[in-house]
Design a protein around this motif. Structure first.
Motif, PDB file in Angstrom:
ATOM      1  N   ASP B  63      -5.831  13.043   0.113  1.00 29.21           N
ATOM      2  CA  ASP B  63      -4.674  13.857  -0.294  1.00 29.21           C
ATOM      3  C   ASP B  63      -3.381  13.069  -0.099  1.00 29.21           C
ATOM      4  O   ASP B  63      -2.517  13.016  -0.970  1.00 29.21           O
ATOM      5  CB  ASP B  63      -4.642  15.180   0.476  1.00 29.21           C
ATOM      6  CG  ASP B  63      -4.845  15.000   1.978  1.00 29.21           C
ATOM      7  OD1 ASP B  63      -5.391  13.957   2.391  1.00 29.21           O
ATOM      8  OD2 ASP B  63      -4.437  15.899   2.745  1.00 29.21           O
ATOM      9  N   HIS B  64      -3.291  12.421   1.050  1.00 33.72           N
ATOM     10  CA  HIS B  64      -2.091  11.647   1.361  1.00 33.72           C
ATOM     11  C   HIS B  64      -1.860  10.533   0.332  1.00 33.72           C
ATOM     12  O   HIS B  64      -0.765  10.370  -0.210  1.00 33.72           O
ATOM     13  CB  HIS B  64      -2.221  11.065   2.771  1.00 33.72           C
ATOM     14  CG  HIS B  64      -1.223   9.999   3.084  1.00 33.72           C
ATOM     15  ND1 HIS B  64       0.092  10.300   3.380  1.00 33.72           N
ATOM     16  CD2 HIS B  64      -1.322   8.642   3.097  1.00 33.72           C
ATOM     17  CE1 HIS B  64       0.746   9.166   3.582  1.00 33.72           C
ATOM     18  NE2 HIS B  64      -0.084   8.148   3.419  1.00 33.72           N
ATOM     19  N   TYR B  65      -2.922   9.758   0.063  1.00 31.81           N
ATOM     20  CA  TYR B  65      -2.731   8.615  -0.837  1.00 31.81           C
ATOM     21  C   TYR B  65      -2.509   9.039  -2.287  1.00 31.81           C
ATOM     22  O   TYR B  65      -1.777   8.377  -3.024  1.00 31.81           O
ATOM     23  CB  TYR B  65      -3.902   7.636  -0.709  1.00 31.81           C
ATOM     24  CG  TYR B  65      -3.810   6.840   0.572  1.00 31.81           C
ATOM     25  CD1 TYR B  65      -2.691   6.055   0.841  1.00 31.81           C
ATOM     26  CD2 TYR B  65      -4.810   6.907   1.536  1.00 31.81           C
ATOM     27  CE1 TYR B  65      -2.572   5.350   2.033  1.00 31.81           C
ATOM     28  CE2 TYR B  65      -4.704   6.196   2.737  1.00 31.81           C
ATOM     29  CZ  TYR B  65      -3.582   5.420   2.972  1.00 31.81           C
ATOM     30  OH  TYR B  65      -3.465   4.722   4.137  1.00 31.81           O
ATOM     31  N   LEU B  66      -3.127  10.141  -2.689  1.00 39.47           N
ATOM     32  CA  LEU B  66      -2.883  10.613  -4.060  1.00 39.47           C
ATOM     33  C   LEU B  66      -1.435  11.078  -4.208  1.00 39.47           C
ATOM     34  O   LEU B  66      -0.788  10.822  -5.225  1.00 39.47           O
ATOM     35  CB  LEU B  66      -3.841  11.760  -4.408  1.00 39.47           C
ATOM     36  CG  LEU B  66      -5.258  11.353  -4.817  1.00 39.47           C
ATOM     37  CD1 LEU B  66      -6.138  12.584  -4.958  1.00 39.47           C
ATOM     38  CD2 LEU B  66      -5.269  10.551  -6.118  1.00 39.47           C
ATOM     39  N   GLU B  67      -0.943  11.732  -3.179  1.00 43.59           N
ATOM     40  CA  GLU B  67       0.455  12.183  -3.225  1.00 43.59           C
ATOM     41  C   GLU B  67       1.410  10.992  -3.290  1.00 43.59           C
ATOM     42  O   GLU B  67       2.370  10.981  -4.060  1.00 43.59           O
ATOM     43  CB  GLU B  67       0.781  13.020  -1.978  1.00 43.59           C
ATOM     44  CG  GLU B  67       0.596  14.501  -2.208  1.00 43.59           C
ATOM     45  CD  GLU B  67       0.794  15.327  -0.956  1.00 43.59           C
ATOM     46  OE1 GLU B  67       0.872  14.758   0.162  1.00 43.59           O
ATOM     47  OE2 GLU B  67       0.863  16.554  -1.101  1.00 43.59           O
ATOM     48  N   GLU B  68       1.096   9.996  -2.474  1.00 41.62           N
ATOM     49  CA  GLU B  68       1.943   8.805  -2.458  1.00 41.62           C
ATOM     50  C   GLU B  68       1.911   8.114  -3.823  1.00 41.62           C
ATOM     51  O   GLU B  68       2.949   7.690  -4.350  1.00 41.62           O
ATOM     52  CB  GLU B  68       1.464   7.850  -1.351  1.00 41.62           C
ATOM     53  CG  GLU B  68       2.420   6.694  -1.108  1.00 41.62           C
ATOM     54  CD  GLU B  68       1.890   5.687  -0.081  1.00 41.62           C
ATOM     55  OE1 GLU B  68       0.855   5.964   0.573  1.00 41.62           O
ATOM     56  OE2 GLU B  68       2.515   4.624   0.043  1.00 41.62           O
ATOM     57  N   PHE B  69       0.705   8.032  -4.374  1.00 42.00           N
ATOM     58  CA  PHE B  69       0.578   7.399  -5.689  1.00 42.00           C
ATOM     59  C   PHE B  69       1.378   8.168  -6.745  1.00 42.00           C
ATOM     60  O   PHE B  69       2.126   7.588  -7.535  1.00 42.00           O
ATOM     61  CB  PHE B  69      -0.898   7.317  -6.107  1.00 42.00           C
ATOM     62  CG  PHE B  69      -1.081   6.791  -7.502  1.00 42.00           C
ATOM     63  CD1 PHE B  69      -0.836   5.457  -7.783  1.00 42.00           C
ATOM     64  CD2 PHE B  69      -1.459   7.632  -8.542  1.00 42.00           C
ATOM     65  CE1 PHE B  69      -0.970   4.962  -9.071  1.00 42.00           C
ATOM     66  CE2 PHE B  69      -1.590   7.144  -9.833  1.00 42.00           C
ATOM     67  CZ  PHE B  69      -1.354   5.814 -10.099  1.00 42.00           C
ATOM     68  N   GLU B  70       1.218   9.463  -6.729  1.00 44.75           N
ATOM     69  CA  GLU B  70       1.910  10.303  -7.714  1.00 44.75           C
ATOM     70  C   GLU B  70       3.433  10.130  -7.604  1.00 44.75           C
ATOM     71  O   GLU B  70       4.132   9.972  -8.600  1.00 44.75           O
ATOM     72  CB  GLU B  70       1.537  11.765  -7.488  1.00 44.75           C
ATOM     73  CG  GLU B  70       2.199  12.717  -8.484  1.00 44.75           C
ATOM     74  CD  GLU B  70       1.894  14.178  -8.167  1.00 44.75           C
ATOM     75  OE1 GLU B  70       1.864  14.542  -6.972  1.00 44.75           O
ATOM     76  OE2 GLU B  70       1.677  14.951  -9.114  1.00 44.75           O
ATOM     77  N   LYS B  71       3.898  10.136  -6.357  1.00 49.96           N
ATOM     78  CA  LYS B  71       5.346  10.025  -6.133  1.00 49.96           C
ATOM     79  C   LYS B  71       5.866   8.680  -6.670  1.00 49.96           C
ATOM     80  O   LYS B  71       6.847   8.620  -7.408  1.00 49.96           O
ATOM     81  CB  LYS B  71       5.624  10.141  -4.628  1.00 49.96           C
ATOM     82  CG  LYS B  71       7.091  10.340  -4.277  1.00 49.96           C
ATOM     83  CD  LYS B  71       7.299  10.423  -2.768  1.00 49.96           C
ATOM     84  CE  LYS B  71       7.736   9.069  -2.285  1.00 49.96           C
ATOM     85  NZ  LYS B  71       7.270   8.633  -1.006  1.00 49.96           N
ATOM     86  N   ALA B 206      -5.838   2.188  -8.405  1.00 45.30           N
ATOM     87  CA  ALA B 206      -4.506   2.778  -8.478  1.00 45.30           C
ATOM     88  C   ALA B 206      -3.881   2.528  -7.114  1.00 45.30           C
ATOM     89  O   ALA B 206      -4.494   2.814  -6.081  1.00 45.30           O
ATOM     90  CB  ALA B 206      -4.607   4.267  -8.765  1.00 45.30           C
ATOM     91  N   ILE B 207      -2.687   1.963  -7.104  1.00 44.10           N
ATOM     92  CA  ILE B 207      -2.108   1.508  -5.842  1.00 44.10           C
ATOM     93  C   ILE B 207      -1.078   2.518  -5.346  1.00 44.10           C
ATOM     94  O   ILE B 207      -0.023   2.695  -5.958  1.00 44.10           O
ATOM     95  CB  ILE B 207      -1.485   0.111  -6.027  1.00 44.10           C
ATOM     96  CG1 ILE B 207      -2.552  -0.838  -6.570  1.00 44.10           C
ATOM     97  CG2 ILE B 207      -0.921  -0.415  -4.712  1.00 44.10           C
ATOM     98  CD1 ILE B 207      -2.110  -1.686  -7.691  1.00 44.10           C
ATOM     99  N   ALA B 208      -1.396   3.169  -4.231  1.00 46.86           N
ATOM    100  CA  ALA B 208      -0.545   4.245  -3.722  1.00 46.86           C
ATOM    101  C   ALA B 208       0.853   3.733  -3.392  1.00 46.86           C
ATOM    102  O   ALA B 208       1.868   4.311  -3.781  1.00 46.86           O
ATOM    103  CB  ALA B 208      -1.179   4.868  -2.482  1.00 46.86           C
ATOM    104  N   GLU B 209       0.892   2.605  -2.703  1.00 48.59           N
ATOM    105  CA  GLU B 209       2.140   2.036  -2.199  1.00 48.59           C
ATOM    106  C   GLU B 209       3.152   1.723  -3.303  1.00 48.59           C
ATOM    107  O   GLU B 209       4.358   1.846  -3.112  1.00 48.59           O
ATOM    108  CB  GLU B 209       1.740   0.750  -1.474  1.00 48.59           C
ATOM    109  CG  GLU B 209       2.808  -0.139  -0.964  1.00 48.59           C
ATOM    110  CD  GLU B 209       2.203  -1.461  -0.478  1.00 48.59           C
ATOM    111  OE1 GLU B 209       2.440  -1.803   0.680  1.00 48.59           O
ATOM    112  OE2 GLU B 209       1.491  -2.137  -1.259  1.00 48.59           O
ATOM    113  N   THR B 210       2.654   1.308  -4.475  1.00 49.47           N
ATOM    114  CA  THR B 210       3.576   0.872  -5.524  1.00 49.47           C
ATOM    115  C   THR B 210       3.556   1.765  -6.759  1.00 49.47           C
ATOM    116  O   THR B 210       4.378   1.592  -7.662  1.00 49.47           O
ATOM    117  CB  THR B 210       3.242  -0.562  -5.985  1.00 49.47           C
ATOM    118  OG1 THR B 210       1.892  -0.565  -6.484  1.00 49.47           O
ATOM    119  CG2 THR B 210       3.371  -1.557  -4.847  1.00 49.47           C
ATOM    120  N   GLY B 211       2.590   2.677  -6.846  1.00 49.99           N
ATOM    121  CA  GLY B 211       2.528   3.565  -8.005  1.00 49.99           C
ATOM    122  C   GLY B 211       2.134   2.865  -9.290  1.00 49.99           C
ATOM    123  O   GLY B 211       2.512   3.280 -10.381  1.00 49.99           O
TER     124      GLY B 211
END
Ligand code: SF4
Ligand code: SF4
Lengths: 216, 475
Positions: B63-71, B206-211
């Motif tokens: 959940d955390h990483y998907l949110e970060e990716f989305e953002k 898909a890279i959460a940190e950079t989107g």
């Protein structure tokens, strides 16, 4: 556009309800790659059916290009300040038209010895990545000092800047396929050849040593 | 839909010697090349552990990483959409294509789009998406599912492709050289690229940190589809996200080496923004994944990075073809993934396995496929999902294996049968084993009787020999 926020909350709800107990993130070492970087680079690039040429200076590399690029009635697209083609990326506001390019000449600032890869982004491709994909021959200049040992080092070098680039790609040889009986065929749908022009250059002045801003 | 009978489908392929031999050879070569390149890297096994741990870490914080990716992706100018089902996934994409009045779209191999049968969905609505990858295109023209997730047409011989291209693309049926056939494909696709209005692609990471997204491919078709048209749509499962860009290095080093024994794919591409003037969308698909994540027995299957190494190594897959699984995911990973999509339809896939364990040994992210195969067999037996004959077999086996007494009875019955039943009955369809084996000479006694007679006494003595006596003997 369809509103998918309902699906989103249902998915997140299920993930939160069911996700496994927290597993810690491991630390990944920055694995290197043994051997001479430039020699590895050439060996690997050739294994991917790429070609490599070494030069003592950038001027020699440019002179080689003048002679070896196919000029006859063909479109040569250059992004180099010191090599003039017949067109440049700026002439292609519509990337569909790039299918008429016979040769593209660009410079990479990062090569990878482990795989023989050349890193190219919108910055080097004039904001039109299609010039490197729809052309026939791709020529890439690279300063041998810009070749690093392995892929971990390469990612470490670009991890803070890649995000600014819409397109960033490690090119490893020309396009290829092995989809029919696993027979390797070079020149699938992207460029049909890739030549790296590796030049040596005198070391740039040491950063920080004599610069007035240094010392803090 | 009826239950897939992989054994029957596979038996047909086994009889087709030229195709079977070529399939087996091509994939086994890939497996051997994988070994060669892996053995040259001292940290290979350590990398597999790390790759597995990163996936476990990410999944346990999904959940955390998907949110970060989305953002981050949204901040980069990418539109994110969420789909619970294939239907939703397809409708989102169809509507986008429609809004942009798309008539020509190309797609570079996306597993999630195949999983959702996106092509079928839009075709029914009068739109055609061209598969731009050579193998996928061959399969699309032939109206067949892919045989393998990495090399979709590897079950075909060059003559098959030449005949197909002659019929569909007007090439010379007598020229079977793969170089020529590739040229035919290139010319065909180039015409499309001159006017593509939309590009579709899958996502490897898909890279959460950079989107951003990373896609690994060989032919150039994926990159062209990504940067040439004014509309780009990528599709990915929720499990494709990883935390950092630096982490991509580890997976890229493992992916192509595991898949084909090559150090990297020709294009390792990162898209972080749409091109100027372009619109970019990513559809994130669940389709049962979040439910799988909640299964303590089963969530590890979500670590899979779709490299295909398990297929190349599997003795069953290599000889029976991927098509015999009648599934989007085939081979070992298919055996443990497909039952979670449709338990009844794919209940028999976990039985297409010899327990050699090889798939687990080569998997770059250590998906425990051999264990999961047992898990699914258990589920199948518990839920009585197999069709009647197999269900009856399973029930009989359960009765017989329940205690050593019933098993002994079963052994005696089998021995009696071997001695007394007429040969024609023993070789009949009731005993499919006899199709390719000769029934053995009936032994004098069962193994249990033999063991009792010869070893029972020794066993008894061993049990009563005390430790002291044993040690003094050895001193
Ligand atoms: S364990 Fe089963 S599925 Fe895995 S490679 Fe061996 S036969 Fe194939
Ligand atoms: S299960 Fe492992 S070996 Fe098989 S495709 Fe997935 S990552 Fe590759």
């Amino acid at each position: 556009m369809i509103d998918t926020s309902k699906a989103r909350s249902a998915i997140f709800e299920r993930i939160r309800a069911g996700k496994p107990a927290a597993v810690e993130a491991p630390t990944v070492p920055l694995y290197g790659w043994p051997g001479d970087k430039v020699e590895n680079f050439i060996k690997q690039l050739e294994a991917f059916d790429g070609r490599a040429q070494r030069f003592d200076s950038r001027a020699d590399a440019i002179a080689w290009l003048e002679k070896n690029v196919d000029w006859r009635n063909k479109r040569v697209c250059s992004q180099l300040p010191d090599f003039k083609g017949t067109v440049s990326a700026a002439d292609y506001p519509d990337p569909h038209k790039c299918t008429d390019i016979s040769a593209t000449v660009v410079e990479s600032h990062l090569g990878v010895g482990e795989m023989g890869s050349l890193y190219l982004t919108d910055a080097e491709l004039g904001g039109v990545p299609a010039i490197a994909l729809l052309c026939l021959d791709l020529f890439v200049l690279i300063n041998e000092a810009d070749i690093v040992d392995g892929l971990h080092t390469a990612y470490a070098a670009v991890k803070d800047t890649m995000r600014e680039q819409p397109y960033a790609c490690f090119f490893s040889g020309p396009s290829a396929t092995a989809d029919i009986e696993a027979v390797h065929v070079t020149g699938a749908q992207g460029a049909t050849s890739l030549t790296a022009l590796i030049y040596s250059a005198p070391q740039p002045p040491q950063r920080g040593s004599s610069h007035p801003d240094s010392g803090c | 839909m009826s239950q897939v009978n992989q054994v029957k489908n596979g038996a047909r392929f086994i009889k087709d010697i030229p195709h079977r031999e070529s399939h087996d050879r091509c994939l086994w070569n890939a497996r051997m090349r994988r070994d060669q390149t892996a053995q040259a890297i001292p940290e290979w096994e350590e990398m597999r552990d790390l790759a597995s741990q990163i996936k476990e870490h990410t999944l346990s914080h999904l959940d955390h990483y998907l949110e970060e990716f989305e953002k981050n992706a949204t901040a980069n100018g990418i539109h994110i959409h969420w789909a619970e089902t294939p239907e939703e996934h397809n409708e989102i994409i169809y509507q986008l294509l429609k809004q942009h009045n798309v008539t020509t779209a190309t797609t570079g191999k996306s597993m999630t789009m195949d999983e959702c049968d996106l092509r079928g969905y839009v075709e029914k609505r009068g739109m055609y998406i061209h598969e731009a990858d050579l193998g996928e295109c061959i399969q699309q023209l032939d109206n067949q599912m892919p045989d393998h997730i990495v090399v979709p047409a590897i079950h075909k011989l060059r003559q098959d492709v030449a005949t197909l291209f002659a019929k569909k693309l007007g090439s010379d049926p007598d020229i079977t050289d793969p170089h020529y056939l590739n040229g035919v494909m290139r010319a065909y696709m180039r015409k499309k690229y001159e006017k593509i209005e939309a590009g579709l692609c899958g996502v490897n990471f898909a890279i959460a940190e950079t989107g951003g997204i990373c896609v690994c491919s060989n032919e150039g078709d994926v990159d062209i589809s990504q940067v040439v048209p004014p509309l780009l749509i990528a599709s990915m499962g929720i499990e494709k996200v990883i935390p950092t860009l630096q982490g991509v290095a580890l997976y890229v080093r493992l992916l192509s080496r595991s898949a084909l024994g090559l150090d990297i794919t020709q294009y390792t591409t990162h898209i972080h923004h749409p091109q100027p003037g372009q619109e970019m969308h990513i559809v994130i698909l669940d389709n049962g994944r979040s439910k799988r994540l909640g299964s303590p027995d089963y969530w590890q299957v979500l670590k899979c990075i779709r490299c295909g190494a398990c297929m190349n190594t599997c003795p069953v897959f290599r000889r029976t073809s991927g098509l015999s699984y009648e599934a989007v995911y085939m081979g070992p990973i298919g055996c443990v993934l497909m039952p979670s999509y449709d338990l009844h339809r794919y209940a028999r896939l976990p039985y297409s396995c010899t327990h050699c364990g090889s798939c687990g040994d080569v998997c770059p992210v250590k998906v425990p496929i051999p264990e999961l195969i047992f898990y699914w067999r258990g589920v199948d037996v518990d839920k009585h999902q197999s069709e009647k004959v197999h269900d009856a077999e399973e029930t009989a086996a359960e009765l017989m294996l329940r205690s050593s007494k019933t098993l002994a009875m079963g052994e005696n019955m089998a021995l009696w049968g071997l001695r007394n039943l007429p040969q024609w009955l023993l070789d009949s369809g009731l005993n499919p084993w006899a199709d390719v084996h000769a029934n053995p000479e009936p032994p004098k006694e069962t193994f249990r009787e033999y063991y009792r007679r010869n070893y029972k006494k020794i066993e008894f003595m061993n049990k009563t020999t005390d430790l002291h006596g044993f040690l003094s003997l050895n001193l």
